[in-house]
Design an enzyme around this catalytic site. Sequence first.
Site, PDB file in Angstrom:
ATOM      1  N   ASP A  36       0.805  -1.228   0.000  1.00  0.00           N
ATOM      2  CA  ASP A  36       0.000   0.000   0.000  1.00  0.00           C
ATOM      3  C   ASP A  36       0.836   1.274   0.000  1.00  0.00           C
ATOM      4  OD1 ASP A  36      -2.181  -1.709   0.152  1.00  0.00           O
ATOM      5  OD2 ASP A  36      -2.196  -1.658   2.345  1.00  0.00           O
ATOM      6  N   GLU A  37       1.989   1.232  -0.624  1.00  0.00           N
ATOM      7  CA  GLU A  37       2.876   2.393  -0.646  1.00  0.00           C
ATOM      8  C   GLU A  37       2.431   3.446  -1.661  1.00  0.00           C
ATOM      9  OE1 GLU A  37       3.822  -0.737  -1.169  1.00  0.00           O
ATOM     10  OE2 GLU A  37       5.305  -1.332   0.334  1.00  0.00           O
ATOM     11  N   LYS A  39       1.857   2.198  -5.065  1.00  0.00           N
ATOM     12  CA  LYS A  39       2.404   1.636  -6.318  1.00  0.00           C
ATOM     13  C   LYS A  39       1.471   1.901  -7.499  1.00  0.00           C
ATOM     14  CE  LYS A  39       2.430  -2.404  -4.370  1.00  0.00           C
ATOM     15  NZ  LYS A  39       2.068  -2.041  -2.987  1.00  0.00           N
ATOM     16  N   GLY A  63      -4.495  -4.314  -3.781  1.00  0.00           N
ATOM     17  CA  GLY A  63      -5.479  -3.264  -4.071  1.00  0.00           C
ATOM     18  C   GLY A  63      -4.689  -2.035  -4.473  1.00  0.00           C
ATOM     19  N   HIS A  64      -4.691  -1.724  -5.760  1.00  0.00           N
ATOM     20  CA  HIS A  64      -3.863  -0.631  -6.272  1.00  0.00           C
ATOM     21  C   HIS A  64      -4.765   0.513  -6.730  1.00  0.00           C
ATOM     22  CE1 HIS A  64      -0.365  -3.653  -7.172  1.00  0.00           C
ATOM     23  NE2 HIS A  64      -0.680  -3.568  -5.910  1.00  0.00           N
ATOM     24  N   GLN A 247       2.074  -5.968  -3.289  1.00  0.00           N
ATOM     25  CA  GLN A 247       2.519  -6.025  -1.893  1.00  0.00           C
ATOM     26  C   GLN A 247       3.820  -5.212  -1.723  1.00  0.00           C
ATOM     27  OE1 GLN A 247       1.580  -9.492  -3.290  1.00  0.00           O
ATOM     28  NE2 GLN A 247      -0.403  -8.638  -2.822  1.00  0.00           N
ATOM     29  N   THR A 323      -8.394  -3.346  -0.344  1.00  0.00           N
ATOM     30  CA  THR A 323      -8.992  -4.637  -0.676  1.00  0.00           C
ATOM     31  C   THR A 323      -9.982  -5.079   0.397  1.00  0.00           C
ATOM     32  OG1 THR A 323      -7.105  -5.319  -1.992  1.00  0.00           O
ATOM     33  CG2 THR A 323      -8.446  -7.088  -1.097  1.00  0.00           C
ATOM     34  N   GLY A 325     -10.680  -3.124   3.428  1.00  0.00           N
ATOM     35  CA  GLY A 325     -11.238  -2.027   4.221  1.00  0.00           C
ATOM     36  C   GLY A 325     -10.730  -1.997   5.652  1.00  0.00           C
ATOM     37  N   PRO A 327      -8.583  -1.146   8.949  1.00  0.00           N
ATOM     38  CA  PRO A 327      -7.722  -0.011   9.299  1.00  0.00           C
ATOM     39  C   PRO A 327      -6.263  -0.442   9.244  1.00  0.00           C
ATOM     40  CG  PRO A 327      -9.086  -0.680  11.183  1.00  0.00           C
ATOM     41  CD  PRO A 327      -9.466  -1.563  10.037  1.00  0.00           C
ATOM     42  N   ARG A 328      -5.412   0.361   8.622  1.00  0.00           N
ATOM     43  CA  ARG A 328      -3.992   0.009   8.568  1.00  0.00           C
ATOM     44  C   ARG A 328      -3.296   0.495   9.833  1.00  0.00           C
ATOM     45  NH1 ARG A 328      -3.705   2.539   2.548  1.00  0.00           N
ATOM     46  NH2 ARG A 328      -4.567   0.781   1.407  1.00  0.00           N
ATOM     47  N   LYS A 354       2.864  10.219  -0.357  1.00  0.00           N
ATOM     48  CA  LYS A 354       2.060  10.674   0.787  1.00  0.00           C
ATOM     49  C   LYS A 354       2.820  11.649   1.695  1.00  0.00           C
ATOM     50  CE  LYS A 354      -1.469   7.902   1.660  1.00  0.00           C
ATOM     51  NZ  LYS A 354      -2.399   6.794   1.947  1.00  0.00           N
TER      52      LYS A 354
HETATM   53  P1  GDP Z   1      -0.750   0.348  -3.521  1.00  0.00           P
HETATM   54  O1  GDP Z   1      -1.317  -0.930  -3.043  1.00  0.00           O
HETATM   55  O2  GDP Z   1       0.719   0.443  -3.272  1.00  0.00           O
HETATM   56  O3  GDP Z   1      -1.102   0.682  -4.940  1.00  0.00           O
HETATM   57  O4  GDP Z   1      -1.408   1.487  -2.609  1.00  0.00           O
HETATM   58  P2  GDP Z   1      -2.965   1.588  -2.217  1.00  0.00           P
HETATM   59  O5  GDP Z   1      -3.724   2.052  -3.384  1.00  0.00           O
HETATM   60  O6  GDP Z   1      -3.423   0.366  -1.515  1.00  0.00           O
HETATM   61  O7  GDP Z   1      -2.902   2.680  -1.079  1.00  0.00           O
HETATM   62  C1  GDP Z   1      -2.380   3.945  -1.307  1.00  0.00           C
HETATM   63  C2  GDP Z   1      -3.455   4.972  -0.942  1.00  0.00           C
HETATM   64  O8  GDP Z   1      -2.851   6.249  -0.850  1.00  0.00           O
HETATM   65  C3  GDP Z   1      -4.527   5.117  -2.009  1.00  0.00           C
HETATM   66  O9  GDP Z   1      -5.727   5.494  -1.382  1.00  0.00           O
HETATM   67  C4  GDP Z   1      -4.003   6.248  -2.885  1.00  0.00           C
HETATM   68  O10 GDP Z   1      -5.039   6.948  -3.555  1.00  0.00           O
HETATM   69  C5  GDP Z   1      -3.364   7.119  -1.850  1.00  0.00           C
HETATM   70  N1  GDP Z   1      -2.206   7.904  -2.296  1.00  0.00           N
HETATM   71  C6  GDP Z   1      -1.224   7.564  -3.170  1.00  0.00           C
HETATM   72  N2  GDP Z   1      -0.287   8.539  -3.219  1.00  0.00           N
HETATM   73  C7  GDP Z   1      -0.690   9.501  -2.368  1.00  0.00           C
HETATM   74  C8  GDP Z   1      -0.134  10.749  -1.948  1.00  0.00           C
HETATM   75  O11 GDP Z   1       0.939  11.165  -2.360  1.00  0.00           O
HETATM   76  N3  GDP Z   1      -0.852  11.459  -1.018  1.00  0.00           N
HETATM   77  C9  GDP Z   1      -2.034  11.033  -0.505  1.00  0.00           C
HETATM   78  N4  GDP Z   1      -2.636  11.790   0.396  1.00  0.00           N
HETATM   79  N5  GDP Z   1      -2.585   9.851  -0.871  1.00  0.00           N
HETATM   80  C10 GDP Z   1      -1.911   9.095  -1.773  1.00  0.00           C
HETATM   81  P1  IMO Z   2      -0.876  -4.201  -2.230  1.00  0.00           P
HETATM   82  O1  IMO Z   2      -0.414  -4.752  -3.544  1.00  0.00           O
HETATM   83  C1  IMO Z   2      -0.948  -4.630   2.124  1.00  0.00           C
HETATM   84  C2  IMO Z   2      -0.849  -8.717   3.685  1.00  0.00           C
HETATM   85  C3  IMO Z   2      -2.058  -9.176   4.461  1.00  0.00           C
HETATM   86  C4  IMO Z   2      -1.406 -10.126   5.444  1.00  0.00           C
HETATM   87  C5  IMO Z   2      -0.315 -10.782   4.595  1.00  0.00           C
HETATM   88  C6  IMO Z   2      -0.699 -12.125   4.011  1.00  0.00           C
HETATM   89  O2  IMO Z   2      -2.162  -3.484  -2.285  1.00  0.00           O
HETATM   90  O3  IMO Z   2       0.214  -3.422  -1.580  1.00  0.00           O
HETATM   91  P2  IMO Z   2      -2.319 -12.810   1.996  1.00  0.00           P
HETATM   92  O4  IMO Z   2      -3.775 -12.561   1.778  1.00  0.00           O
HETATM   93  O5  IMO Z   2      -1.452 -12.249   0.930  1.00  0.00           O
HETATM   94  O6  IMO Z   2      -1.999 -14.244   2.287  1.00  0.00           O
HETATM   95  O7  IMO Z   2      -1.970 -12.027   3.365  1.00  0.00           O
HETATM   96  O8  IMO Z   2      -0.028  -9.868   3.535  1.00  0.00           O
HETATM   97  N1  IMO Z   2      -1.123  -8.200   2.327  1.00  0.00           N
HETATM   98  C7  IMO Z   2      -1.099  -6.900   1.998  1.00  0.00           C
HETATM   99  N2  IMO Z   2      -0.929  -5.810   2.767  1.00  0.00           N
HETATM  100  N3  IMO Z   2      -1.083  -4.496   0.776  1.00  0.00           N
HETATM  101  C8  IMO Z   2      -1.211  -5.585  -0.001  1.00  0.00           C
HETATM  102  O9  IMO Z   2      -1.196  -5.529  -1.352  1.00  0.00           O
HETATM  103  C9  IMO Z   2      -1.281  -6.855   0.605  1.00  0.00           C
HETATM  104  N4  IMO Z   2      -1.442  -8.114   0.140  1.00  0.00           N
HETATM  105  C10 IMO Z   2      -1.322  -8.924   1.201  1.00  0.00           C
HETATM  106  O10 IMO Z   2      -2.684  -8.097   5.117  1.00  0.00           O
HETATM  107  O11 IMO Z   2      -0.761  -9.407   6.467  1.00  0.00           O
HETATM  108 MG    MG Z   3      -2.850  -1.629  -1.802  1.00  0.00          MG
END
Ligand code: GDP
Ligand code: IMO
Ligand code: MG
Length: 458
Positions: A36-37, A39, A63-64, A247, A323, A325, A327-328, A354
């Site tokens: 969830d960085e 990506k 969940g991207h 991930q 993916t 919901g 809380p992180r 962020k």
């Molecule tokens: P991914 O799994 O690495 O693609 O990241 P996620 O989509 O799961 O989570 C990143 C969250 O941060 C999403 O809700 C994005 O819309 C949001 N996001 C991405 N870049 C930024 C940023 O620079 N600032 C803020 N406030 N939100 C961001």
């Molecule tokens: P993106 O691509 C954050 C975590 C789960 C759990 C561990 C194992 O959006 O960054 P799994 O269902 O893969 O067997 O769960 O990995 N996890 C993630 N955490 N972002 C993800 O994907 C993740 N995919 C799996 O929360 O700790």
């Molecule tokens: Mg994600």
Amino acid sequence: MEERSAPTPKERTAMSSTNQVQPARHSCVVGLQWGDEGKGKIVDVLSAGADVVVRYQGGANAGHTVQVEDKEYIFHLVPSGILDEDTICVIGNGVVIDPRALIGELDEIRAGGLEHEENILVSDRAHVVLPYHSALDEAKESAGGDGKIGTTLRGIGPCYTDKSSRVGIRMAEFVDPVRFKERLVRLAALKNRELESLHGREPIDPEAVFEEYSAYAERLRPRVCDVTGYLHQRDAGGARILFEGAQGALLDIDMGTYPYVTSSNTSFLGLGPGTGFSARKVGRVFGITKAYATRVGEGPFPSEMDDEAGESLRQVGGEFGATTGRPRRCGWLDIVALRRAIQFGDVDAMVVTKLDVLDHLDEIKVAVSYTVDGVETDQFPAFTDCAIIPQYRSFPGWRESTTGCRSFAELPEKAREYLQFVADAAGCPIAIVSVGKERSQIVNLDPWLEPGVAMEGA
Ligand code: GDP
Ligand code: IMO
Ligand code: MG
């Protein structure tokens, strides 16, 4: 596949602009933390300069998120380059594909007005996630005790287990009704024994699964092909390929915080086996890190904040799983973990996302070393059950909005100092800074912010 061999307009431009070897023609985006960085956002931005975008591991646990103006898209299996109509989106053999989830995603994409499903190619060698995988994931997670990982319950671990145990079903078999039925009936008997006698769960009815999944197979059949051959063919034609990791490095099955990891090589290490395309050909690896840290699920998180401090970042940063919901968990940036991820991921440059989420803070901390079971170290420990106490360095906050900044010079001075420290301490340049959710909210650093000699401050 033949009709795809002619160079696309994008590809022709790339080929005519230079005929010499382009060391960074292919790039890779990977997460450096626990997922969830951001990506998805960065892949979307970089895919403007790519002809092909490839997912190579993970599954619908990912969940991207990509935000374009006020429209938000969340991709789970489909590569985040799909918004560009000229980009081919490839799902590699290393991905585990839940057909029900993929069809749901394709329907959503269509409903969102994107009419280019034919741009998606799916590897015939990718393994299929079936209902017994999700049922086993759920059963194992709810068994209680020390075994709980906090998975996404998407059947990822059980599917990769079957792949390694050589009892999986691949896309090639899945889209062939005779082979699919034969394997499903045989393997469901095996899996049902596990579900019933080990976990006390209801068995799966293979006939019902066959009926439901045959419809998915029908829709996916034209998308299934030899992706490895395709990537090599496009490479030979001069195409630019962008690989999208799912991930993050610390969830890597080999290098992460085992056993609190996912079941694939989430780092750059997964690219070769997940595509059949040599990682040696990939010139540039972008490692994505938030300006702080988050984690979903169980497992060690040395720089985790207590609930109250973490809550402010969770609210401002919208830190709830894309993916599930959930809380992180939130914490400060951890340089020890980051350095480790950069090292084994062969990262060329970081993307810090962020940054804007820190805008309101008076003080920002960064973990720079650990005390592990009483011994000070700057190395990431192998065990997850040891007592890790991080040592922090503190920075003053800048307390002004960065969301409108589009160049390094426009960022507040204290934010620039913070970023310089991160590059110095991590020993890796920063190529891009993200200051908001929206596609346009980025600061492209040209030249990259190179690390200096501030390591002694760490
Ligand atoms: P991914 O799994 O690495 O693609 O990241 P996620 O989509 O799961 O989570 C990143 C969250 O941060 C999403 O809700 C994005 O819309 C949001 N996001 C991405 N870049 C930024 C940023 O620079 N600032 C803020 N406030 N939100 C961001
Ligand atoms: P993106 O691509 C954050 C975590 C789960 C759990 C561990 C194992 O959006 O960054 P799994 O269902 O893969 O067997 O769960 O990995 N996890 C993630 N955490 N972002 C993800 O994907 C993740 N995919 C799996 O929360 O700790
Ligand atoms: Mg994600």
